[in-house]
Design a protein around this motif. Structure first.
Motif, PDB file in Angstrom:
ATOM      1  N   LEU A  84       0.829  -1.200   0.000  1.00  0.00           N
ATOM      2  CA  LEU A  84       0.000   0.000   0.000  1.00  0.00           C
ATOM      3  C   LEU A  84       0.868   1.257   0.000  1.00  0.00           C
ATOM      4  O   LEU A  84       0.602   2.208  -0.752  1.00  0.00           O
ATOM      5  N   TRP A  85       1.906   1.278   0.813  1.00  0.00           N
ATOM      6  CA  TRP A  85       2.811   2.428   0.855  1.00  0.00           C
ATOM      7  C   TRP A  85       3.598   2.558  -0.453  1.00  0.00           C
ATOM      8  O   TRP A  85       3.784   3.662  -0.956  1.00  0.00           O
ATOM      9  N   HIS A  86       4.048   1.435  -1.005  1.00  0.00           N
ATOM     10  CA  HIS A  86       4.787   1.469  -2.268  1.00  0.00           C
ATOM     11  C   HIS A  86       3.902   1.980  -3.401  1.00  0.00           C
ATOM     12  O   HIS A  86       4.374   2.688  -4.291  1.00  0.00           O
ATOM     13  N   THR A  87       2.616   1.615  -3.378  1.00  0.00           N
ATOM     14  CA  THR A  87       1.691   2.109  -4.403  1.00  0.00           C
ATOM     15  C   THR A  87       1.568   3.618  -4.341  1.00  0.00           C
ATOM     16  O   THR A  87       1.588   4.306  -5.375  1.00  0.00           O
ATOM     17  N   PHE A  88       1.450   4.154  -3.125  1.00  0.00           N
ATOM     18  CA  PHE A  88       1.377   5.604  -2.953  1.00  0.00           C
ATOM     19  C   PHE A  88       2.669   6.264  -3.433  1.00  0.00           C
ATOM     20  O   PHE A  88       2.630   7.269  -4.164  1.00  0.00           O
ATOM     21  N   THR A  89       3.816   5.724  -3.020  1.00  0.00           N
ATOM     22  CA  THR A  89       5.105   6.301  -3.418  1.00  0.00           C
ATOM     23  C   THR A  89       5.295   6.238  -4.932  1.00  0.00           C
ATOM     24  O   THR A  89       5.688   7.224  -5.573  1.00  0.00           O
ATOM     25  N   PHE A  90       5.033   5.077  -5.503  1.00  0.00           N
ATOM     26  CA  PHE A  90       5.180   4.846  -6.936  1.00  0.00           C
ATOM     27  C   PHE A  90       4.315   5.818  -7.738  1.00  0.00           C
ATOM     28  O   PHE A  90       4.764   6.402  -8.735  1.00  0.00           O
ATOM     29  N   THR A  91       3.078   6.026  -7.290  1.00  0.00           N
ATOM     30  CA  THR A  91       2.149   6.898  -8.006  1.00  0.00           C
ATOM     31  C   THR A  91       2.510   8.368  -7.832  1.00  0.00           C
ATOM     32  O   THR A  91       2.564   9.124  -8.809  1.00  0.00           O
ATOM     33  N   ALA A  92       2.763   8.787  -6.586  1.00  0.00           N
ATOM     34  CA  ALA A  92       2.995  10.208  -6.306  1.00  0.00           C
ATOM     35  C   ALA A  92       4.269  10.716  -6.972  1.00  0.00           C
ATOM     36  O   ALA A  92       4.258  11.758  -7.634  1.00  0.00           O
ATOM     37  N   THR A 245      -3.424   1.730 -10.881  1.00  0.00           N
ATOM     38  CA  THR A 245      -4.100   0.483 -11.266  1.00  0.00           C
ATOM     39  C   THR A 245      -3.305  -0.349 -12.270  1.00  0.00           C
ATOM     40  O   THR A 245      -3.807  -1.369 -12.730  1.00  0.00           O
ATOM     41  N   ASP A 246      -2.099   0.061 -12.578  1.00  0.00           N
ATOM     42  CA  ASP A 246      -1.290  -0.641 -13.576  1.00  0.00           C
ATOM     43  C   ASP A 246      -0.284  -1.561 -12.888  1.00  0.00           C
ATOM     44  O   ASP A 246       0.348  -1.166 -11.903  1.00  0.00           O
ATOM     45  N   MET A 247      -0.131  -2.768 -13.395  1.00  0.00           N
ATOM     46  CA  MET A 247       0.825  -3.704 -12.816  1.00  0.00           C
ATOM     47  C   MET A 247       1.907  -4.131 -13.800  1.00  0.00           C
ATOM     48  O   MET A 247       2.800  -4.888 -13.440  1.00  0.00           O
ATOM     49  N   VAL A 248       1.839  -3.630 -15.033  1.00  0.00           N
ATOM     50  CA  VAL A 248       2.741  -4.138 -16.071  1.00  0.00           C
ATOM     51  C   VAL A 248       4.195  -3.810 -15.753  1.00  0.00           C
ATOM     52  O   VAL A 248       5.061  -4.695 -15.755  1.00  0.00           O
ATOM     53  N   VAL A 249       4.483  -2.537 -15.475  1.00  0.00           N
ATOM     54  CA  VAL A 249       5.872  -2.131 -15.250  1.00  0.00           C
ATOM     55  C   VAL A 249       6.471  -2.807 -14.022  1.00  0.00           C
ATOM     56  O   VAL A 249       7.538  -3.437 -14.118  1.00  0.00           O
ATOM     57  N   PRO A 250       5.838  -2.750 -12.833  1.00  0.00           N
ATOM     58  CA  PRO A 250       6.440  -3.435 -11.682  1.00  0.00           C
ATOM     59  C   PRO A 250       6.519  -4.950 -11.862  1.00  0.00           C
ATOM     60  O   PRO A 250       7.493  -5.582 -11.423  1.00  0.00           O
ATOM     61  N   TYR A 251       5.520  -5.530 -12.509  1.00  0.00           N
ATOM     62  CA  TYR A 251       5.495  -6.986 -12.641  1.00  0.00           C
ATOM     63  C   TYR A 251       6.599  -7.478 -13.567  1.00  0.00           C
ATOM     64  O   TYR A 251       7.300  -8.450 -13.267  1.00  0.00           O
ATOM     65  N   ILE A 252       6.777  -6.826 -14.703  1.00  0.00           N
ATOM     66  CA  ILE A 252       7.779  -7.284 -15.668  1.00  0.00           C
ATOM     67  C   ILE A 252       9.189  -6.981 -15.187  1.00  0.00           C
ATOM     68  O   ILE A 252      10.097  -7.814 -15.308  1.00  0.00           O
ATOM     69  N   LEU A 253       9.392  -5.794 -14.618  1.00  0.00           N
ATOM     70  CA  LEU A 253      10.748  -5.401 -14.246  1.00  0.00           C
ATOM     71  C   LEU A 253      11.229  -6.071 -12.967  1.00  0.00           C
ATOM     72  O   LEU A 253      12.379  -6.529 -12.900  1.00  0.00           O
ATOM     73  N   THR A 254      10.391  -6.137 -11.952  1.00  0.00           N
ATOM     74  CA  THR A 254      10.860  -6.641 -10.648  1.00  0.00           C
ATOM     75  C   THR A 254       9.987  -7.735 -10.057  1.00  0.00           C
ATOM     76  O   THR A 254      10.431  -8.437  -9.151  1.00  0.00           O
ATOM     77  N   ASN A 255       8.741  -7.833 -10.507  1.00  0.00           N
ATOM     78  CA  ASN A 255       7.785  -8.785  -9.929  1.00  0.00           C
ATOM     79  C   ASN A 255       7.664  -8.593  -8.422  1.00  0.00           C
ATOM     80  O   ASN A 255       7.496  -9.546  -7.658  1.00  0.00           O
ATOM     81  N   GLY A 256       7.764  -7.337  -7.980  1.00  0.00           N
ATOM     82  CA  GLY A 256       7.626  -7.039  -6.566  1.00  0.00           C
ATOM     83  C   GLY A 256       8.913  -7.091  -5.771  1.00  0.00           C
ATOM     84  O   GLY A 256       8.945  -6.675  -4.611  1.00  0.00           O
ATOM     85  N   GLY A 257       9.986  -7.599  -6.347  1.00  0.00           N
ATOM     86  CA  GLY A 257      11.247  -7.728  -5.625  1.00  0.00           C
ATOM     87  C   GLY A 257      12.126  -6.495  -5.799  1.00  0.00           C
ATOM     88  O   GLY A 257      11.727  -5.518  -6.439  1.00  0.00           O
ATOM     89  N   PRO A 258      13.309  -6.530  -5.205  1.00  0.00           N
ATOM     90  CA  PRO A 258      13.800  -7.593  -4.319  1.00  0.00           C
ATOM     91  C   PRO A 258      13.251  -7.450  -2.905  1.00  0.00           C
ATOM     92  O   PRO A 258      13.118  -6.337  -2.395  1.00  0.00           O
ATOM     93  N   PHE A 259      12.914  -8.581  -2.289  1.00  0.00           N
ATOM     94  CA  PHE A 259      12.414  -8.620  -0.914  1.00  0.00           C
ATOM     95  C   PHE A 259      11.160  -7.751  -0.745  1.00  0.00           C
ATOM     96  O   PHE A 259      11.006  -7.058   0.259  1.00  0.00           O
ATOM     97  N   ASN A 260      10.261  -7.806  -1.756  1.00  0.00           N
ATOM     98  CA  ASN A 260       8.998  -7.062  -1.729  1.00  0.00           C
ATOM     99  C   ASN A 260       9.190  -5.549  -1.651  1.00  0.00           C
ATOM    100  O   ASN A 260       8.276  -4.819  -1.248  1.00  0.00           O
ATOM    101  N   SER A 261      10.347  -5.068  -2.044  1.00  0.00           N
ATOM    102  CA  SER A 261      10.616  -3.626  -1.957  1.00  0.00           C
ATOM    103  C   SER A 261       9.909  -2.831  -3.044  1.00  0.00           C
ATOM    104  O   SER A 261       9.803  -1.602  -2.938  1.00  0.00           O
ATOM    105  N   THR A 262       9.433  -3.483  -4.107  1.00  0.00           N
ATOM    106  CA  THR A 262       8.673  -2.801  -5.153  1.00  0.00           C
ATOM    107  C   THR A 262       7.284  -3.420  -5.313  1.00  0.00           C
ATOM    108  O   THR A 262       6.651  -3.258  -6.351  1.00  0.00           O
TER     109      THR A 262
END
Length: 310
Positions: A84-92, A245-262
């Motif tokens: 939730l925090w990463h979504t806010f940071t990523f968007t803002a 609402t987009d997951m393409v960039v984080p999913y393809i580049l990092t898939n949420g990693g490393p260690f769920n940091s993205t």
């Protein structure tokens, strides 16, 4: 017979009068769009809301009713709170970069110079290109060994060739990398909106500002910015919705990693609902963005209406 004929004629007149009304024509024209949105968005949304209150798993769209258990489990999940925090940071951050860059580019491209059409074409390319294809291209750009970014940094003497940056391998670098790509792909859309807004400002306004001595920064702050603010808010609004609402960039580049940091809400909902098979919990995670985005949309639309210059 005369009475029947008169009655039919009266009905035809009333029908003709009803069809010629502006409200009737507007309803007819907007109905196909409403039907498509209801079918493609409304039905999946209702299904997601239903699944979020069940323990449905992969392979079934039904499950035992569990109430708010999925939402409670998500709230107490530390990975969810990080997402939730990463979504806010990523968007803002990405949208702040988009607004600044798009504003500067738009003000440059409205000027009349040779080759302007070609530059406008280049600006639109990131938005027109398939995002999955460009994200895969950025995987090569960010590769520790074959990165073109690292090649430039090494030849400029900024980094050591034996200690190359791992763009997608460390938490801060990975978040900065996906923010950069998201901003890069959203800037063209915002630039087009800004160009349309700047072009709509009457020349008489600029002439009047010049006569009054408003030039340079003063003209931008007191004349251009108030007139462009409603359009800028529209650009920010669409950018926030597209990014959150987009997951393409984080999913393809990092898939949420490393260690769920993205890890963002969209990728975490996909991993939980699809990869792990917990459909109900994944639907609950995805629905957390709905009330937040609703409040953001309503607030920004109200602000845009108040910011309109009459």
């Amino acid at each position: 017979m005369t009475a029947v004929t008169a009655s039919r004629g009266s009905r035809r007149v009333r029908l003709r009068y009803a069809t010629e009304r502006r409200g009737f024509l507007a309803t007819v024209l907007i109905s196909p769009a409403v039907i498509v949105v209801a079918a493609l968005v409304g039905v999946p949304l209702i299904l997601a809301i239903y699944l979020s209150f069940t323990d449905a798993t992969a392979g079934s769209l039904t499950g035992r009713w569990v109430g708010f258990q999925n939402f409670s489990h998500a709230i107490h999940d530390p990975i969810f709170r990080k997402a939730l925090w990463h979504t806010f940071t990523f968007t803002a951050i990405s949208q702040a970069v988009v607004i600044v860059c798009a504003g500067l580019i738009a003000h440059a491209l409205v000027r009349n110079f040779r080759g302007r059409w070609f530059l406008r074409f280049l600006i639109l390319l990131p938005w027109a290109a398939p995002i999955a294809l460009t994200s895969i291209g950025f995987l090569w750009f960010y590769d520790p060994q074959a990165s073109i970014f690292n090649w430039f940094l090494v030849h400029l003497g900024i980094v050591d060739a034996h200690r190359l940056p791992n763009w997608l391998g460390t938490p801060r670098a990975a978040m900065s990398s996906i923010i950069t790509v998201q901003a890069w792909r959203t800037i063209p859309f915002a630039t087009v909106i800004f160009i349309a807004g700047i072009s709509s400002i009457p020349q008489e306004v600029d002439d009047a500002a010049a006569i009054d001595g408003a030039t340079g920064l003063k003209k931008f702050w007191y004349v251009s910015l108030p007139l462009q603010l409603p359009i800028a808010i529209v650009a920010i609004l669409f950018g926030i919705i597209f990014t959150a609402t987009d997951m393409v960039v984080p999913y393809i580049l990092t898939n949420g990693g490393p260690f769920n940091s993205t890890q963002v809400l969209t990728t975490y909902a996909f991993q939980t609902g699809i990869n792990a098979g917990n459909i109900g919990e994944g639907a609950a995670i995805a629905l957390f963005m709905l009330p937040i985005l609703t409040l953001v949309v309503v607030g920004m639309l109200v602000f845009a209406r108040r910011a309109e210059v009459t």
